[in-house]
Design a protein around this motif. Structure first.
Motif, PDB file in Angstrom:
ATOM      1  N   LEU A  19       0.872  -1.171   0.000  1.00  0.00           N
ATOM      2  CA  LEU A  19       0.000   0.000   0.000  1.00  0.00           C
ATOM      3  C   LEU A  19       0.911   1.222   0.000  1.00  0.00           C
ATOM      4  O   LEU A  19       1.808   1.332   0.835  1.00  0.00           O
ATOM      5  CB  LEU A  19      -0.894   0.038   1.243  1.00  0.00           C
ATOM      6  N   VAL A  20       0.699   2.117  -0.924  1.00  0.00           N
ATOM      7  CA  VAL A  20       1.458   3.359  -0.979  1.00  0.00           C
ATOM      8  C   VAL A  20       0.500   4.492  -0.675  1.00  0.00           C
ATOM      9  O   VAL A  20      -0.582   4.584  -1.263  1.00  0.00           O
ATOM     10  CB  VAL A  20       2.108   3.568  -2.374  1.00  0.00           C
ATOM     11  N   ASN A  21       0.879   5.339   0.271  1.00  0.00           N
ATOM     12  CA  ASN A  21       0.060   6.481   0.655  1.00  0.00           C
ATOM     13  C   ASN A  21       0.997   7.659   0.897  1.00  0.00           C
ATOM     14  O   ASN A  21       2.200   7.474   1.064  1.00  0.00           O
ATOM     15  CB  ASN A  21      -0.745   6.133   1.920  1.00  0.00           C
ATOM     16  N   TYR A  22       0.474   8.857   0.897  1.00  0.00           N
ATOM     17  CA  TYR A  22       1.319  10.021   1.135  1.00  0.00           C
ATOM     18  C   TYR A  22       0.543  11.038   1.956  1.00  0.00           C
ATOM     19  O   TYR A  22      -0.687  11.003   2.044  1.00  0.00           O
ATOM     20  CB  TYR A  22       1.789  10.651  -0.185  1.00  0.00           C
ATOM     21  N   GLY A  23       1.268  11.929   2.602  1.00  0.00           N
ATOM     22  CA  GLY A  23       0.640  12.959   3.411  1.00  0.00           C
ATOM     23  C   GLY A  23       1.672  13.781   4.157  1.00  0.00           C
ATOM     24  O   GLY A  23       2.864  13.487   4.119  1.00  0.00           O
ATOM     25  N   GLU A  24       1.207  14.808   4.855  1.00  0.00           N
ATOM     26  CA  GLU A  24       2.082  15.721   5.583  1.00  0.00           C
ATOM     27  C   GLU A  24       2.417  15.209   6.990  1.00  0.00           C
ATOM     28  O   GLU A  24       3.542  15.295   7.433  1.00  0.00           O
ATOM     29  CB  GLU A  24       1.404  17.104   5.702  1.00  0.00           C
ATOM     30  N   ASP A  25       1.407  14.697   7.693  1.00  0.00           N
ATOM     31  CA  ASP A  25       1.563  14.296   9.091  1.00  0.00           C
ATOM     32  C   ASP A  25       1.684  12.772   9.154  1.00  0.00           C
ATOM     33  O   ASP A  25       0.752  12.056   8.793  1.00  0.00           O
ATOM     34  CB  ASP A  25       0.342  14.760   9.897  1.00  0.00           C
ATOM     35  N   GLU A  32      -4.873   6.931   8.504  1.00  0.00           N
ATOM     36  CA  GLU A  32      -5.599   6.881   7.236  1.00  0.00           C
ATOM     37  C   GLU A  32      -5.278   5.597   6.468  1.00  0.00           C
ATOM     38  O   GLU A  32      -6.172   4.953   5.904  1.00  0.00           O
ATOM     39  CB  GLU A  32      -5.229   8.102   6.385  1.00  0.00           C
ATOM     40  N   SER A  33      -4.017   5.194   6.469  1.00  0.00           N
ATOM     41  CA  SER A  33      -3.608   3.974   5.768  1.00  0.00           C
ATOM     42  C   SER A  33      -4.254   2.742   6.393  1.00  0.00           C
ATOM     43  O   SER A  33      -4.699   1.832   5.680  1.00  0.00           O
ATOM     44  CB  SER A  33      -2.085   3.830   5.782  1.00  0.00           C
ATOM     45  N   ILE A  34      -4.324   2.703   7.708  1.00  0.00           N
ATOM     46  CA  ILE A  34      -4.970   1.581   8.400  1.00  0.00           C
ATOM     47  C   ILE A  34      -6.446   1.512   8.020  1.00  0.00           C
ATOM     48  O   ILE A  34      -6.993   0.427   7.778  1.00  0.00           O
ATOM     49  CB  ILE A  34      -4.786   1.691   9.928  1.00  0.00           C
ATOM     50  N   LYS A  35      -7.117   2.672   7.950  1.00  0.00           N
ATOM     51  CA  LYS A  35      -8.530   2.683   7.558  1.00  0.00           C
ATOM     52  C   LYS A  35      -8.707   2.182   6.126  1.00  0.00           C
ATOM     53  O   LYS A  35      -9.646   1.426   5.835  1.00  0.00           O
ATOM     54  CB  LYS A  35      -9.119   4.079   7.710  1.00  0.00           C
ATOM     55  N   ILE A  36      -7.821   2.577   5.234  1.00  0.00           N
ATOM     56  CA  ILE A  36      -7.893   2.113   3.844  1.00  0.00           C
ATOM     57  C   ILE A  36      -7.724   0.592   3.789  1.00  0.00           C
ATOM     58  O   ILE A  36      -8.490  -0.109   3.126  1.00  0.00           O
ATOM     59  CB  ILE A  36      -6.816   2.814   2.971  1.00  0.00           C
ATOM     60  N   LEU A  37      -6.733   0.087   4.518  1.00  0.00           N
ATOM     61  CA  LEU A  37      -6.500  -1.361   4.535  1.00  0.00           C
ATOM     62  C   LEU A  37      -7.672  -2.116   5.159  1.00  0.00           C
ATOM     63  O   LEU A  37      -8.061  -3.174   4.674  1.00  0.00           O
ATOM     64  CB  LEU A  37      -5.210  -1.684   5.297  1.00  0.00           C
ATOM     65  N   GLN A  38      -8.240  -1.568   6.218  1.00  0.00           N
ATOM     66  CA  GLN A  38      -9.367  -2.218   6.870  1.00  0.00           C
ATOM     67  C   GLN A  38     -10.556  -2.307   5.918  1.00  0.00           C
ATOM     68  O   GLN A  38     -11.208  -3.336   5.819  1.00  0.00           O
ATOM     69  CB  GLN A  38      -9.749  -1.460   8.145  1.00  0.00           C
ATOM     70  N   GLU A  39     -10.839  -1.214   5.200  1.00  0.00           N
ATOM     71  CA  GLU A  39     -11.941  -1.231   4.242  1.00  0.00           C
ATOM     72  C   GLU A  39     -11.680  -2.233   3.122  1.00  0.00           C
ATOM     73  O   GLU A  39     -12.582  -2.929   2.672  1.00  0.00           O
ATOM     74  CB  GLU A  39     -12.144   0.168   3.668  1.00  0.00           C
ATOM     75  N   ARG A  40     -10.444  -2.313   2.687  1.00  0.00           N
ATOM     76  CA  ARG A  40     -10.095  -3.214   1.579  1.00  0.00           C
ATOM     77  C   ARG A  40     -10.101  -4.680   2.005  1.00  0.00           C
ATOM     78  O   ARG A  40     -10.632  -5.535   1.310  1.00  0.00           O
ATOM     79  CB  ARG A  40      -8.712  -2.832   1.055  1.00  0.00           C
ATOM     80  N   LYS A  41      -9.490  -4.961   3.156  1.00  0.00           N
ATOM     81  CA  LYS A  41      -9.343  -6.347   3.588  1.00  0.00           C
ATOM     82  C   LYS A  41     -10.533  -6.839   4.412  1.00  0.00           C
ATOM     83  O   LYS A  41     -10.893  -8.006   4.304  1.00  0.00           O
ATOM     84  CB  LYS A  41      -8.062  -6.519   4.428  1.00  0.00           C
ATOM     85  N   THR A  43     -10.574  -7.608   7.486  1.00  0.00           N
ATOM     86  CA  THR A  43     -10.157  -8.662   8.416  1.00  0.00           C
ATOM     87  C   THR A  43      -9.760  -8.149   9.792  1.00  0.00           C
ATOM     88  O   THR A  43      -9.375  -8.934  10.653  1.00  0.00           O
ATOM     89  CB  THR A  43      -8.973  -9.452   7.827  1.00  0.00           C
ATOM     90  N   PHE A  44      -9.804  -6.848  10.010  1.00  0.00           N
ATOM     91  CA  PHE A  44      -9.428  -6.277  11.302  1.00  0.00           C
ATOM     92  C   PHE A  44     -10.112  -4.937  11.473  1.00  0.00           C
ATOM     93  O   PHE A  44     -10.707  -4.409  10.531  1.00  0.00           O
ATOM     94  CB  PHE A  44      -7.904  -6.121  11.418  1.00  0.00           C
ATOM     95  N   LEU A  45     -10.030  -4.388  12.662  1.00  0.00           N
ATOM     96  CA  LEU A  45     -10.586  -3.063  12.950  1.00  0.00           C
ATOM     97  C   LEU A  45      -9.465  -2.106  13.336  1.00  0.00           C
ATOM     98  O   LEU A  45      -8.519  -2.514  14.006  1.00  0.00           O
ATOM     99  CB  LEU A  45     -11.579  -3.134  14.119  1.00  0.00           C
ATOM    100  N   PRO A  46      -9.591  -0.842  12.970  1.00  0.00           N
ATOM    101  CA  PRO A  46      -8.635   0.155  13.463  1.00  0.00           C
ATOM    102  C   PRO A  46      -8.765   0.278  14.989  1.00  0.00           C
ATOM    103  O   PRO A  46      -9.819  -0.017  15.561  1.00  0.00           O
ATOM    104  CB  PRO A  46      -9.066   1.452  12.781  1.00  0.00           C
ATOM    105  N   ARG A  47      -7.725   0.703  15.640  1.00  0.00           N
ATOM    106  CA  ARG A  47      -7.703   0.794  17.097  1.00  0.00           C
ATOM    107  C   ARG A  47      -8.874   1.577  17.659  1.00  0.00           C
ATOM    108  O   ARG A  47      -9.471   1.191  18.657  1.00  0.00           O
ATOM    109  CB  ARG A  47      -6.378   1.415  17.556  1.00  0.00           C
ATOM    110  N   GLU A  48      -9.251   2.678  17.023  1.00  0.00           N
ATOM    111  CA  GLU A  48     -10.337   3.504  17.562  1.00  0.00           C
ATOM    112  C   GLU A  48     -11.698   2.803  17.502  1.00  0.00           C
ATOM    113  O   GLU A  48     -12.643   3.216  18.156  1.00  0.00           O
ATOM    114  CB  GLU A  48     -10.410   4.880  16.901  1.00  0.00           C
TER     115      GLU A  48
END
Length: 168
Positions: A19-25, A32-41, A43-48
């Motif tokens: 997964l390639v992502n970019y950003g300032e912070d 954001e990357s974890i959310k993208i992966l969670q939606e795609r896969k 198989t898991f939930l983001p910590r929040e």
């Protein structure tokens, strides 16, 4: 010439390897990357979106800062006793490094510890080391080793949860 790669890999095509992502912070980027992966896969939930384990409401103690690799049943008992007598009994315990058999070719028996040499250790067995077994006359271990030791400290000190880690 040596073969390249892992011979057990049977495919040359991987559709979801990176997964390639970019950003300032960087912190926002990871979230954001974890959310993208969670939606795609899916198989898991983001910590929040996860429920916090109930044990996080308890005071806990990890043996690493007290003992590093020089862990012993006696030291754990003394630490738990001290915490209880001080009015802060541990309800969960992490028995860190030092309870399993480890070999270290960089640190010779009886020689002074050379800083950093303990990182050369490697796990040589799943079973607890002799400090936690009853077959060692100098140990405070019990007939079933670490299992009985954990049962004993739970009963004696009111510890509710014990996790034993090995980092090698």
């Amino acid at each position: 010439m040596l073969p390249i790669g892992d011979p057990s890999v049977k495919s040359s095509k991987f559709l979801e390897a990176v997964l390639v992502n970019y950003g300032e912070d960087p912190y926002d980027l990871v979230k954001e990357s974890i959310k993208i992966l969670q939606e795609r896969k899916g198989t898991f939930l983001p910590r929040e979106n996860k429920q916090m384990p109930g044990m996080l409401d308890w005071f806990g103690w990890c043996t690493w800062d007290a003992f590093y690799h020089d862990l012993s049943p006696q030291g754990i008992r003394e630490g738990l006793r001290g915490l209880s007598e001080g009015g802060t009994p541990a309800k969960f315990l992490i028995i860190d490094d030092g309870w399993q058999d480890v070999a270290n070719e960089f640190q010779k028996e009886g020689e002074p510890v050379v800083e950093g040499s303990y990182f050369g250790g490697r796990l040589v067995g799943i079973r607890e080391n002799s400090k936690f077994r009853s077959d060692n006359p100098t140990s405070e271990g019990t007939s079933n080793g670490l299992k009985d030791f954990i049962t004993s400290i739970k009963e004696t000190f009111g510890v509710k949860y014990v996790n034993s880690l090995q980092l090698f």
